[in-house]
Design a protein around this motif. Structure first.
Motif, PDB file in Angstrom:
ATOM      1  N   ILE A 202       0.851  -1.185   0.000  1.00  0.00           N
ATOM      2  CA  ILE A 202       0.000   0.000   0.000  1.00  0.00           C
ATOM      3  C   ILE A 202       0.887   1.235   0.000  1.00  0.00           C
ATOM      4  O   ILE A 202       1.602   1.479   0.961  1.00  0.00           O
ATOM      5  N   PRO A 203       0.877   2.024  -1.064  1.00  0.00           N
ATOM      6  CA  PRO A 203       1.767   3.187  -1.145  1.00  0.00           C
ATOM      7  C   PRO A 203       1.263   4.352  -0.308  1.00  0.00           C
ATOM      8  O   PRO A 203       0.750   5.352  -0.813  1.00  0.00           O
ATOM      9  N   ALA A 204       1.391   4.231   1.005  1.00  0.00           N
ATOM     10  CA  ALA A 204       0.985   5.291   1.927  1.00  0.00           C
ATOM     11  C   ALA A 204       1.880   5.241   3.152  1.00  0.00           C
ATOM     12  O   ALA A 204       2.148   4.166   3.699  1.00  0.00           O
ATOM     13  N   LEU A 205       2.340   6.403   3.585  1.00  0.00           N
ATOM     14  CA  LEU A 205       3.211   6.511   4.751  1.00  0.00           C
ATOM     15  C   LEU A 205       2.805   7.718   5.586  1.00  0.00           C
ATOM     16  O   LEU A 205       2.364   8.737   5.042  1.00  0.00           O
ATOM     17  N   PRO A 206       2.967   7.631   6.924  1.00  0.00           N
ATOM     18  CA  PRO A 206       2.642   8.785   7.762  1.00  0.00           C
ATOM     19  C   PRO A 206       3.742   9.833   7.699  1.00  0.00           C
ATOM     20  O   PRO A 206       4.931   9.517   7.664  1.00  0.00           O
ATOM     21  N   ALA A 207       3.325  11.086   7.666  1.00  0.00           N
ATOM     22  CA  ALA A 207       4.250  12.216   7.727  1.00  0.00           C
ATOM     23  C   ALA A 207       3.888  13.078   8.930  1.00  0.00           C
ATOM     24  O   ALA A 207       2.730  13.113   9.363  1.00  0.00           O
ATOM     25  N   GLU A 208       4.873  13.758   9.476  1.00  0.00           N
ATOM     26  CA  GLU A 208       4.611  14.652  10.596  1.00  0.00           C
ATOM     27  C   GLU A 208       3.814  15.869  10.110  1.00  0.00           C
ATOM     28  O   GLU A 208       4.115  16.447   9.074  1.00  0.00           O
ATOM     29  N   HIS A 209       2.795  16.217  10.867  1.00  0.00           N
ATOM     30  CA  HIS A 209       1.990  17.401  10.562  1.00  0.00           C
ATOM     31  C   HIS A 209       1.908  18.244  11.831  1.00  0.00           C
ATOM     32  O   HIS A 209       1.540  17.742  12.892  1.00  0.00           O
ATOM     33  N   PHE A 210       2.257  19.515  11.708  1.00  0.00           N
ATOM     34  CA  PHE A 210       2.342  20.385  12.877  1.00  0.00           C
ATOM     35  C   PHE A 210       1.237  21.443  12.864  1.00  0.00           C
ATOM     36  O   PHE A 210       0.881  21.962  11.800  1.00  0.00           O
ATOM     37  N   TYR A 211       0.723  21.725  14.051  1.00  0.00           N
ATOM     38  CA  TYR A 211      -0.177  22.864  14.215  1.00  0.00           C
ATOM     39  C   TYR A 211       0.076  23.498  15.585  1.00  0.00           C
ATOM     40  O   TYR A 211       0.596  22.865  16.510  1.00  0.00           O
ATOM     41  N   VAL A 212      -0.299  24.762  15.690  1.00  0.00           N
ATOM     42  CA  VAL A 212      -0.082  25.536  16.903  1.00  0.00           C
ATOM     43  C   VAL A 212      -1.426  25.936  17.484  1.00  0.00           C
ATOM     44  O   VAL A 212      -2.340  26.328  16.743  1.00  0.00           O
ATOM     45  N   THR A 213      -1.575  25.822  18.781  1.00  0.00           N
ATOM     46  CA  THR A 213      -2.748  26.350  19.479  1.00  0.00           C
ATOM     47  C   THR A 213      -2.276  27.442  20.439  1.00  0.00           C
ATOM     48  O   THR A 213      -1.205  27.340  21.039  1.00  0.00           O
ATOM     49  N   THR A 214      -3.092  28.487  20.557  1.00  0.00           N
ATOM     50  CA  THR A 214      -2.717  29.633  21.387  1.00  0.00           C
ATOM     51  C   THR A 214      -3.657  29.755  22.578  1.00  0.00           C
ATOM     52  O   THR A 214      -4.762  29.182  22.575  1.00  0.00           O
ATOM     53  N   PRO A 215      -3.260  30.523  23.586  1.00  0.00           N
ATOM     54  CA  PRO A 215      -4.182  30.834  24.676  1.00  0.00           C
ATOM     55  C   PRO A 215      -5.339  31.683  24.150  1.00  0.00           C
ATOM     56  O   PRO A 215      -5.288  32.203  23.031  1.00  0.00           O
ATOM     57  N   PRO A 216      -6.401  31.831  24.934  1.00  0.00           N
ATOM     58  CA  PRO A 216      -7.530  32.661  24.497  1.00  0.00           C
ATOM     59  C   PRO A 216      -7.087  34.077  24.141  1.00  0.00           C
ATOM     60  O   PRO A 216      -6.175  34.644  24.752  1.00  0.00           O
ATOM     61  N   VAL A 217      -7.735  34.634  23.121  1.00  0.00           N
ATOM     62  CA  VAL A 217      -7.479  35.994  22.657  1.00  0.00           C
ATOM     63  C   VAL A 217      -8.712  36.833  22.964  1.00  0.00           C
ATOM     64  O   VAL A 217      -9.847  36.428  22.654  1.00  0.00           O
ATOM     65  N   ALA A 218      -8.514  37.960  23.559  1.00  0.00           N
ATOM     66  CA  ALA A 218      -9.633  38.818  23.976  1.00  0.00           C
ATOM     67  C   ALA A 218     -10.501  39.197  22.793  1.00  0.00           C
ATOM     68  O   ALA A 218     -10.002  39.568  21.727  1.00  0.00           O
ATOM     69  N   ASP A 219     -11.824  39.073  23.000  1.00  0.00           N
ATOM     70  CA  ASP A 219     -12.831  39.515  22.026  1.00  0.00           C
ATOM     71  C   ASP A 219     -12.750  38.770  20.690  1.00  0.00           C
ATOM     72  O   ASP A 219     -13.206  39.275  19.662  1.00  0.00           O
ATOM     73  N   LEU A 220     -12.172  37.584  20.695  1.00  0.00           N
ATOM     74  CA  LEU A 220     -12.117  36.824  19.447  1.00  0.00           C
ATOM     75  C   LEU A 220     -13.471  36.175  19.181  1.00  0.00           C
ATOM     76  O   LEU A 220     -14.018  35.477  20.036  1.00  0.00           O
ATOM     77  N   ASP A 221     -14.035  36.451  18.030  1.00  0.00           N
ATOM     78  CA  ASP A 221     -15.347  35.928  17.659  1.00  0.00           C
ATOM     79  C   ASP A 221     -15.279  34.406  17.562  1.00  0.00           C
ATOM     80  O   ASP A 221     -14.473  33.860  16.806  1.00  0.00           O
ATOM     81  N   PRO A 222     -16.112  33.674  18.305  1.00  0.00           N
ATOM     82  CA  PRO A 222     -16.068  32.201  18.236  1.00  0.00           C
ATOM     83  C   PRO A 222     -16.468  31.663  16.872  1.00  0.00           C
ATOM     84  O   PRO A 222     -16.187  30.506  16.562  1.00  0.00           O
ATOM     85  N   TRP A 223     -17.146  32.471  16.061  1.00  0.00           N
ATOM     86  CA  TRP A 223     -17.535  32.039  14.719  1.00  0.00           C
ATOM     87  C   TRP A 223     -16.627  32.650  13.652  1.00  0.00           C
ATOM     88  O   TRP A 223     -17.036  32.862  12.519  1.00  0.00           O
ATOM     89  N   LEU A 224     -15.400  32.906  14.031  1.00  0.00           N
ATOM     90  CA  LEU A 224     -14.422  33.406  13.072  1.00  0.00           C
ATOM     91  C   LEU A 224     -14.310  32.425  11.901  1.00  0.00           C
ATOM     92  O   LEU A 224     -14.167  31.221  12.107  1.00  0.00           O
ATOM     93  N   PRO A 225     -14.369  32.907  10.664  1.00  0.00           N
ATOM     94  CA  PRO A 225     -14.293  31.981   9.521  1.00  0.00           C
ATOM     95  C   PRO A 225     -12.957  31.244   9.490  1.00  0.00           C
ATOM     96  O   PRO A 225     -11.928  31.760   9.946  1.00  0.00           O
ATOM     97  N   CYS A 226     -13.007  30.043   8.973  1.00  0.00           N
ATOM     98  CA  CYS A 226     -11.767  29.304   8.734  1.00  0.00           C
ATOM     99  C   CYS A 226     -11.029  29.957   7.563  1.00  0.00           C
ATOM    100  O   CYS A 226     -11.642  30.312   6.558  1.00  0.00           O
ATOM    101  N   VAL A 227      -9.733  30.086   7.691  1.00  0.00           N
ATOM    102  CA  VAL A 227      -8.918  30.758   6.675  1.00  0.00           C
ATOM    103  C   VAL A 227      -7.937  29.747   6.088  1.00  0.00           C
ATOM    104  O   VAL A 227      -7.216  29.068   6.813  1.00  0.00           O
TER     105      VAL A 227
END
Length: 840
Positions: A202-227
């Motif tokens: 099966i020609p498939a292999l796992p690769a490392e994928h990185f993401y960052v999470t931040t602390p809460p940001v003041a007045d950030l709209d919870p329905w902020l569009p995905c970018v």
């Protein structure tokens, strides 16, 4: 990155048509949910870290006493994809489904998802994702007990087969007999395949994928569009009052150093800020607020990838590629490389995309320039290639085509192929038939050319990407008495297309056989002393010519002779991109773009190739019903009006098609029409705002109505297009089928002094493709058909050819200096092509 958290019932039904191993790559993402819980297999919030299971009586912890002795379907893995497969099987009436999980349900990579489902995808993928989103919403409201049986702490160790069919699955808790096995093991799928008997790669292999999470940001709209920032390869969304920012670098790092997935894999996921920093800096540029965030947490979440980033769905291809480059090559690869070929790949096979005619041997090899939404930078090379196919001879290496021989001891092969093909393939020996192979719904399983070699054998040519897929599909439909045999012969033949109005003359020079073939016939001939070359009288460009199937040991010799002798006829190399544009302009649909498993011949405009009056064939009833009732979508050819290809953005596929301001479809393939001198494209159209559950028939009157105004949305701007339901008519320079053999015209010159020749004499020699100069002996040398409207006479001086315009008879304009060839000094006119007066 593709998101397939839920698969539709049509795909799942297709997966289980045969009793073979089925491999499904686990690349799921859980949808982001702001409120509530999803009761499909377990309750969860956000990305699933706080999960509680709800599976009722169908759940048990693995041990020998709870593992059933048999099941109709065994699914390996219990992530989102596995649950989707189980859900849809139950929805379609399957009651004996067993799901096995090596640890706890949901403990694999599914819980790493970012919670986004991107829709900026090819149309089929987008439709599947939209289905998933709708299903998520439904399950969010209702919850669902899947109805399948789940066993945890039960690791699948090996899949056993018997007579190429699934027999049983051995696990850490015992053995389970089964009819079907579905591999949804995600990043463990490859290792499981290698432990199967026989081995499945099966020609498939796992690769490392990185993401960052931040602390809460003041007045950030919870329905902020995905970018999604496609230029910087990053994405961002709101996450627990802060941001989640991830990215996909161009060169990802293999997870676990490219080795097996360790038992304690969650403790082998190191953070690597140095590796992620370029993406993080681009994210800060897009979101300056990130600069002021103090602490941010970097997570390493491995994900499974295939070489081309697409799904592995159904039978897995028995091949593995690292980067899929220079692994599968035509015998002509090296020589084409020295002639300026710029290569791309299909099915891991290197194919020339175009030829850089300015390349000089010894210089660095030409490379594909950076991509553009505008006119390609290599367009002029493609134009030269087109002119060769249109006015002289184009030579195209098409060796990547899938090639198979189907035969039987008696005439059983005819009955077999008549059942598989929607066209009538009981043709005379030496004939060729273009046919589709359909599924029960009438959709395409294959689009191929069948050549009848003998009464009991055929040669089949299929698209490059079909090599493993159609081989397996045809094997599944073989007669049970083993009277028909299929052999893959892809590597045994090199394929060269000889295209253009002078192709017959060129072939006559190289063969003593009569090559005046009727359309869609073939014969074996000797070409340049190479024996048993199959010459087929069709091309894949819409232009006249031949397709040569050459035993691979003769490939270099035949190519050399074609190019050497072909110089007399203006022969030049042509790449697959030029061929692609020519096909689009001729309204010739492509496999996997217009011709798919959910597209029928009547929808694609190929209904004339469906013979409903013959005996039963697969898909006949569906096609008969569609012919009687009409189609709900139809493939249409468009050319763009009032668009300057040199200035404006081009369509490249996926653009919405509007009819009277209503969206009726999307572009499937697009390019430049060299003959029309316009941008062209293909696309399916339907009725706008079609109601669910109702059939709204598309008719020619609807498509071509006078009050219908069609537009494409290209990069946010509307462009007027004109529809066609048939290919545009082009006057074609047909091959001269007379038996007169070509002979070059020789011009003998007793002195190298300046000699003026009448204009008509020179033009006659130009049309013949050769002017020979000689002092003591005559020689042969090719001259491309350079023509100039206002030229009155031509001057030959010191083996130079110069044009003398009538308006300024004293001024000379040199076209090209002479060069040496193997026969002596001669003129070589390899400059630009000039338009000719109507008289010539």
């Amino acid at each position: 990155m593709f998101c397939t958290s839920c698969l539709n019932s049509r795909l799942i039904s297709k997966l289980i048509e045969d009793k073979r191993q089925i491999h499904l790559r686990n690349i799921s993402r859980k949808i982001f949910q702001k409120k509530g819980r999803l009761k499909i297999l377990f309750h969860h919030d956000y990305m699933g870290q706080n999960a509680t299971w709800s599976v009722g009586n169908n759940f048990s912890t693995g041990n020998g006493s709870v593992l059933p002795k048999q099941a109709q379907v065994v699914i390996c893995g219990a992530g989102m994809v596995a649950n989707s497969v189980a859900y849809h099987l139950v929805q379609n009436g399957w009651t004996d489904v067993l799901v096995l999980e090596k640890e706890k349900i949901g403990s694999g990579t599914s819980h790493f998802g970012s919670g986004t489902l991107g829709l900026f995808k090819p149309i089929p993928d987008r439709q599947l994702i939209m289905y998933s989103i709708k299903l998520y919403r439904k399950l969010q409201e209702l919850g669902y007990d899947i109805g399948a049986r789940f066993v945890e702490n039960c690791e699948v160790e090996q899949v056993l087969t018997e007579n190429s069919h699934i027999k049983a699955v051995t696990t850490s808790c015992g053995t389970v007999l089964c009819e079907y096995f579905v591999n949804c093991a995600g990043m463990w799928a490859r290792g499981l395949g290698l432990r199967c008997s026989p081995t499945v790669r099966i020609p498939a292999l796992p690769a490392e994928h990185f993401y960052v999470t931040t602390p809460p940001v003041a007045d950030l709209d919870p329905w902020l569009p995905c970018v999604r920032d496609y230029d910087s390869h990053t994405y961002a969304r709101e996450w627990e009052g802060g941001f989640m920012v991830g990215g996909f670098e161009k060169e990802a790092k293999p997870a676990f150093n490219g080795g097996d997935v360790p038992v304690d894999w969650k403790n082998n996921l190191p953070q690597d800020w140095k590796h992620f920093m370029p993406l993080w800096e681009k994210a800060i540029h897009r979101f300056p607020v990130l600069k002021d965030i103090g602490s941010a947490t970097l997570s390493n979440s491995p994900d499974n990838f295939t070489p081309d980033g697409r799904w592995i769905l159904g039978e897995t291809p028995e091949s593995e590629y690292k980067y899929a480059r220079k692994l599968r090559c035509s015998p002509l690869y090296s020589v084409l490389e020295t002639r300026g070929a710029v290569f791309g790949t299909r099915m891991g096979y290197e194919r020339p995309l175009y030829f850089d005619s300015t390349y000089k041997p010894g210089n660095p090899l030409p490379q594909m320039p950076p991509g553009s939404f505008y006119k390609p930078r290599f367009f002029d090379f493609m134009l030269e290639e087109y002119l060769a196919c249109r006015e002289g001879v184009g030579i195209i290496d098409m060796s990547s085509f899938s090639k198979m021989q189907i035969k039987s001891s008696g005439t059983e092969v005819v009955d077999y192929l008549q059942k598989l093909c929607s066209n009538d393939v009981n043709i005379p020996v030496g004939g060729c038939a273009h046919t589709g192979m359909q599924n029960e719904r009438g959709g395409y399983e294959n689009d191929c050319m069948l050549v009848r070699l003998t009464n009991n054998s055929y040669f089949m040519v299929s698209p490059t990407s079909q090599q493993t897929r159609i081989f397996e599909w045809m094997h599944q439909n073989l007669p049970s008495d083993s009277t028909v045999d299929i052999t893959d012969m892809t590597s045994m033949y090199t394929v060269i297309n000889v295209v253009g109005p002078k192709s017959r003359e060129l072939m006559a020079e190289l063969s003593n056989s009569d090559i005046n073939l009727h359309p869609f016939t073939y014969k074996k001939v000797n070409v340049g002393y190479a024996s048993d070359v199959m010459v087929m009288s069709f091309t894949h460009t819409g232009e006249p010519g031949y397709c040569l199937y050459i035993p691979s040991e003769y490939a270099l010799h035949v190519y050399d002779r074609l190019m050497m002798v072909g110089r007399d006829f203006g022969a030049r190399d042509v790449g697959s991109l030029t061929q692609r544009f020519m096909r689009i302009e001729r309204f010739m649909p492509f496999w996997a773009e217009e011709l798919t498993s959910v597209t029928t011949p009547f929808e694609a405009g190929h209904g004339h190739r469906v013979k409903l009056d013959k005996e039963y064939f697969i898909g006949k009833f569906a096609l008969q019903r569609q012919k009687d009732q009409g189609v709900t979508k139809r493939l249409v050819f468009f050319h763009l009006e009032d668009v300057d290809p040199n200035q404006h953005v081009w369509p490249w596929g996926g653009e919405p098609i509007y009819r009277n301001n209503e969206c009726v479809g999307h572009v499937t393939s697009a390019g430049y029409g060299f003959t029309l001198s316009k941008l062209v494209c293909l696309g399916f159209i339907r009725h706008p705002g079609r109601n669910k559950g109702t059939r709204q028939i598309i008719t020619e009157e609807f498509i071509m109505a006078r009050n219908a105004k069609y537009e494409l949305d290209i990069a946010g701007s509307r462009v007027v297009v004109k529809p066609h339901i048939h290919a545009p008519y082009f006057a074609t320079a047909n091959i001269d089928n007379s038996k007169k053999k070509y002979r070059p015209t020789v011009v003998n010159i007793k002195s190298p002094e300046n000699i003026r020749l009448p204009y008509t004499v020179v033009l006659e020699n130009l049309r013949a493709g050769v002017v020979c100069l000689g002092v003591e002996s005559a020689c042969r040398h090719p001259i491309q058909e350079h023509r100039e409207r206002n030229a009155g006479t031509y001057l030959l001086k010191q083996f130079h050819l110069v044009a003398v315009p009538r308006s300024k008879p004293g001024k000379k304009r040199s076209l090209r200096s002479p060069q040496q060839d193997g026969l002596g000094r001669a003129t070589n006119l390899a400059g630009q092509w000039m338009s000719a007066p109507a008289s010539i």
